[in-house]
Enzyme design. Structure first.
Site, PDB file in Angstrom:
ATOM      1  N   LYS A   1       0.492  -1.386   0.203  1.00 19.52           N
ATOM      2  CA  LYS A   1       0.102   0.127   0.150  1.00 19.52           C
ATOM      3  C   LYS A   1       0.883   1.039  -0.032  1.00 19.52           C
ATOM      4  CE  LYS A   1      -2.248  -0.910   3.989  1.00 19.52           C
ATOM      5  NZ  LYS A   1      -1.692  -2.525   4.054  1.00 19.52           N
TER       6      LYS A   1
ATOM      7  N   ARG B   1      -9.336   0.622   8.816  1.00 22.88           N
ATOM      8  CA  ARG B   1      -8.870  -0.655   9.165  1.00 22.88           C
ATOM      9  C   ARG B   1      -9.853  -1.838   9.888  1.00 22.88           C
ATOM     10  NH1 ARG B   1      -3.060   0.030   8.906  1.00 22.88           N
ATOM     11  NH2 ARG B   1      -2.066  -1.509   9.904  1.00 22.88           N
TER      12      ARG B   1
ATOM     13  N   ARG C   1      11.539  -6.766   5.206  1.00 21.76           N
ATOM     14  CA  ARG C   1      11.159  -5.337   4.852  1.00 21.76           C
ATOM     15  C   ARG C   1      12.075  -4.524   5.674  1.00 21.76           C
ATOM     16  NH1 ARG C   1       5.368  -2.738   4.140  1.00 21.76           N
ATOM     17  NH2 ARG C   1       5.113  -2.998   6.548  1.00 21.76           N
TER      18      ARG C   1
ATOM     19  N   ARG D   1      11.567  -2.995  11.558  1.00 18.90           N
ATOM     20  CA  ARG D   1      10.430  -2.287  12.375  1.00 18.90           C
ATOM     21  C   ARG D   1      10.244  -3.045  13.763  1.00 18.90           C
ATOM     22  NH1 ARG D   1       5.284  -0.481   8.806  1.00 18.90           N
ATOM     23  NH2 ARG D   1       4.592  -1.583  10.548  1.00 18.90           N
TER      24      ARG D   1
ATOM     25  N   ARG E   1      -0.430  -9.638  13.377  1.00 17.37           N
ATOM     26  CA  ARG E   1      -0.779  -8.219  12.453  1.00 17.37           C
ATOM     27  C   ARG E   1      -1.414  -9.240  11.549  1.00 17.37           C
ATOM     28  NH1 ARG E   1       4.345  -5.455  10.602  1.00 17.37           N
ATOM     29  NH2 ARG E   1       2.885  -4.258   9.476  1.00 17.37           N
TER      30      ARG E   1
END
Ligand code: AMP
Length: 215
Positions: A13, A88, A127, A162, A173
């Site tokens: 996104k 969300r 990532r 992260r 998540r």
């Protein structure tokens, strides 16, 4: 353009939003970026949000709606906006619908970026994100590494994994996404706004969206 970008964590996104901003100057609004900025600066909002985020849980709807109500009224949103990571939950989508009606804003589309689960898992584990809250550029150790290891190409800050990208937090998540966010696909389908695109390549997603958006 005024878009909602839907999709699991790691669907791309943020990358798609950044590419779309270069087309017509619409701004990317990432609630995740705003919250990470607040955590880093230690603001009240950051203090309230931090524990939820670390666990991979959603931050309460009331906090998020407070952020978005202010953000959507800032002048840079007039050209258009790309909502990345918001809404969300169904209550957020309903509150957004009311807010947009109040502000007399019409959405163009809710884009569902669809990516197979194995690709998502691989992307999230590899990532890396620039830790500078003003930048938050996204890299991938396999497919788009920084030129110099651990250093952001754009601003020179450290590039990190992260806190919520440990294996445990990632799996939480993804579960949260399935339970709370995936139902938004049906919500926007009913609203007549849904467009689903295959998100294996972010460039292809952008190409596919240009014509329906009139670019
Ligand atoms: P993201 O960068 O979009 O993956 O968001 C990182 C984290 O911020 C999420 O796991 C949530 O804890 C929180 N967050 C971001 N956007 C929202 C939202 N719209 N509603 C609730 N929590 C959010």
């Amino acid at each position: 353009m005024k878009l909602i970008l839907l999709g699991a964590p790691g669907a791309g996104k943020g990358t798609v939003a950044k590419l779309l901003t270069t087309i017509d100057g619409s701004v990317q609004i990432s609630t995740g970026d705003i919250l990470r900025g607040a955590v880093q600066t230690g603001s009240e909002l950051g203090k309230e949000a931090e524990a939820y985020m670390k666990r991979g849980d959603l931050v309460p709807d009331s906090l998020i709606m407070g952020i978005m109500e202010k953000r959507l009224q800032e002048s840079d949103c007039q050209k258009g906006f790309l909502l990345d990571g918001f809404p969300r939950t169904i209550p957020q989508a309903e509150a957004l619908k009311e807010l947009l009606a109040k502000l007399d804003i019409t959405l163009d589309m809710a884009v569902n970026i669809d990516v197979p689960k194995d690709v998502i898992l691989d992307r999230l584990c590899t990532r890396r994100t620039c830790e500078n809250t003003e930048c938050q550029a996204i890299y991938n150790v396999k497919s788009s590494p920084t030129k110099q290891e651990g250093i952001c190409d754009k601003c020179g800050s450290a590039v990190i994994q992260r806190d919520d990208e440990t294996e445990e937090a990632i799996s939480h998540r993804l579960q949260t996404y399935n339970d709370k966010t995936a139902p938004l696909i049906g919500f926007y389908e009913k609203e007549g706004l849904l467009k689903t695109v295959s998100g294996t390549s972010s460039d292809t997603v952008v190409q596919e969206l240009k014509a329906p958006l009139g670019f």
